[in-house]
Write an enzyme that holds these catalytic residues in place. Structure first.
Site, PDB file in Angstrom:
ATOM      1  N   SER A  13       3.424  21.522  10.792  1.00  0.00           N
ATOM      2  CA  SER A  13       4.322  21.393  11.948  1.00  0.00           C
ATOM      3  C   SER A  13       4.518  19.935  12.349  1.00  0.00           C
ATOM      4  CB  SER A  13       3.762  22.179  13.137  1.00  0.00           C
ATOM      5  OG  SER A  13       4.535  21.948  14.294  1.00  0.00           O
ATOM      6  N   SER A  15       5.596  19.287  15.407  1.00  0.00           N
ATOM      7  CA  SER A  15       5.538  19.299  16.873  1.00  0.00           C
ATOM      8  C   SER A  15       4.554  18.276  17.444  1.00  0.00           C
ATOM      9  CB  SER A  15       5.199  20.702  17.382  1.00  0.00           C
ATOM     10  OG  SER A  15       6.259  21.592  17.136  1.00  0.00           O
ATOM     11  N   LYS A  64       4.529  34.992  17.202  1.00  0.00           N
ATOM     12  CA  LYS A  64       5.557  35.096  18.240  1.00  0.00           C
ATOM     13  C   LYS A  64       5.520  36.457  18.942  1.00  0.00           C
ATOM     14  CE  LYS A  64       8.634  31.570  16.396  1.00  0.00           C
ATOM     15  NZ  LYS A  64      10.005  31.214  15.977  1.00  0.00           N
ATOM     16  N   ASN A  85       8.183  31.716  22.039  1.00  0.00           N
ATOM     17  CA  ASN A  85       7.591  30.671  21.201  1.00  0.00           C
ATOM     18  C   ASN A  85       7.066  29.492  22.015  1.00  0.00           C
ATOM     19  OD1 ASN A  85       9.930  29.307  21.928  1.00  0.00           O
ATOM     20  ND2 ASN A  85      10.346  28.552  19.863  1.00  0.00           N
ATOM     21  N   ASP A 100      13.736  28.498  20.666  1.00  0.00           N
ATOM     22  CA  ASP A 100      14.649  28.631  19.537  1.00  0.00           C
ATOM     23  C   ASP A 100      16.087  28.745  20.047  1.00  0.00           C
ATOM     24  OD1 ASP A 100      12.653  28.585  17.599  1.00  0.00           O
ATOM     25  OD2 ASP A 100      12.450  30.768  17.550  1.00  0.00           O
TER      26      ASP A 100
END
Length: 258
Positions: A13, A15, A64, A85, A100
Site C-alpha cells: 500500500s 497509503s 471491507k 474502507n 472509494d
C-alpha cells in the site's frame, strides 16, 4: 494521532507514504502505519480503535465487509455501497466511510467532460458499487460485466435503475469506468470499449501503465488512472482523520514516487 492501513497483504500500500508526507507538510503530530491483519483478526483492529490505540484506519482487502460490520455508524454513501474502507474513532464510537466513492468523483472531475456524459461501468464488485454510488446521482450509468446477474443485482441492491450492456460491447461517447481487475497484470479490455469512449477511468493500478490507459493516452482521450483514484481516496481520508484540508500536491507526488 495514530492511523494505519489494515489489510492482508498490506505492505504494497502507498497509503503510509502519502499520509505521512501530508502530516509532515502540515507539521501535524500524527503517524500512519501498516497494520497487517489476517482475515479472521479484524476484531483486534476494532479493539485498538475503541481503546484509542488507533484514531482511525483505512481498510483494504479482505476486510471491507468486516469494517462495514464493525462500525457503529456508516455515513449515507458507505451505507448505500454496503462497504466501508475508512473508519474514524471518537469517544469509542466508530464511524465508517467509503472513500472509494470520493476517488471516483475526484477522477471524473479530472476528465473535464460535460456533466451529462453517460458512463459505461465495467464490473459488479465492491469497486463497481462505489462507482455507482459516486456517479449515478448525476450521470446516466449503464453497466457491463461478464456475468449479467450479479451486475443487475448490484444495481438493484443499491436502488439504481440502469441499462445492461453485453460484455464486450462498447457505448460510443461514454466515459468508461473500469472497476474490474483487468489491466492490473497487463490484461486488455475487450476491443472497442476504450476506442469508442470519450474518456476513461481505470480504477486498477500496478507497477506499469495498464493497456487501457495506454490506449487512452495514444488516442489523446481524457483519462484518470488508479493513482488518481488513490489520491482522491487519500484526500478524503486525510480530511476525515485530521479535520484539516489535505495538501493535494504532496499526496499526489507521494503516491507516484513511492
Amino acid at each position: 494521532m495514530k492511523f494505519g492501513i489494515v489489510g492482508d497483504p498490506v505492505e504494497h500500500s502507498r497509503s503510509p507514504a502519502m499520509h505521512n508526507a501530508g502530516f509532515a507538510a502540515l507539521d501535524l503530530d500524527a503517524t500512519f502505519e501498516f497494520v497487517p491483519t489476517a482475515r479472521d483478526r479484524f476484531r483486534d483492529v476494532e479493539d485498538r480503535l475503541r481503546t484509542g490505540d488507533l484514531d482511525g484506519v483505512s481498510v483494504t482487502m479482505p476486510h471491507k465487509a468486516h469494517a462495514f460490520a464493525a462500525v457503529d455508524i456508516a455515513d449515507a454513501p458507505a451505507a448505500a455501497a454496503h462497504a466501508v474502507n475508512t473508519i474514524v474513532s471518537a469517544d469509542e464510537v466508530l464511524t465508517g466511510y467509503n472513500t472509494d466513492i470520493d476517488g471516483v468523483r475526484f477522477s471524473i472531475e479530472k476528465l473535464g467532460l460535460p456533466a451529462d456524459t453517460p458512463v459505461l461501468l465495467l464490473g459488479h464488485g465492491g469497486a463497481a458499487a462505489a462507482a455507482l454510488v459516486g456517479l449515478a446521482e448525476s450521470r446516466p450509468v449503464s453497466i457491463s460485466a461478464r456475468q449479467s446477474a450479479p451486475a443487475i443485482a448490484l444495481a438493484r441492491n443499491i436502488g439504481i435503475a440502469m441499462d445492461f450492456v453485453e460484455w464486450g460491447s462498447s457505448l460510443p461517447g461514454s466515459i468508461v469506468v473500469n472497476a474490474t481487475p483487468l489491466g492490473m497484470h497487463g490484461e486488455e479490455l475487450p476491443r472497442g470499449v476504450v476506442e469508442d469512449c470519450s474518456g476513461l477511468i481505470d480504477m486498477t493500478y500496478g507497477s506499469s501503465e495498464t493497456p487501457a490507459i495506454a490506449t487512452a493516452r495514444i488516442k489523446r482521450l481524457p483519462h484518470a488512472d488508479g493513482f488518481d483514484m488513490l489520491v482522491g481516496q487519500a484526500i478524503a481520508a486525510f480530511e476525515l482523520f485530521t479535520g484539516v484540508a489535505a495538501p493535494v500536491e504532496v499526496l499526489a507526488t507521494a503516491a507516484r514516487d513511492h
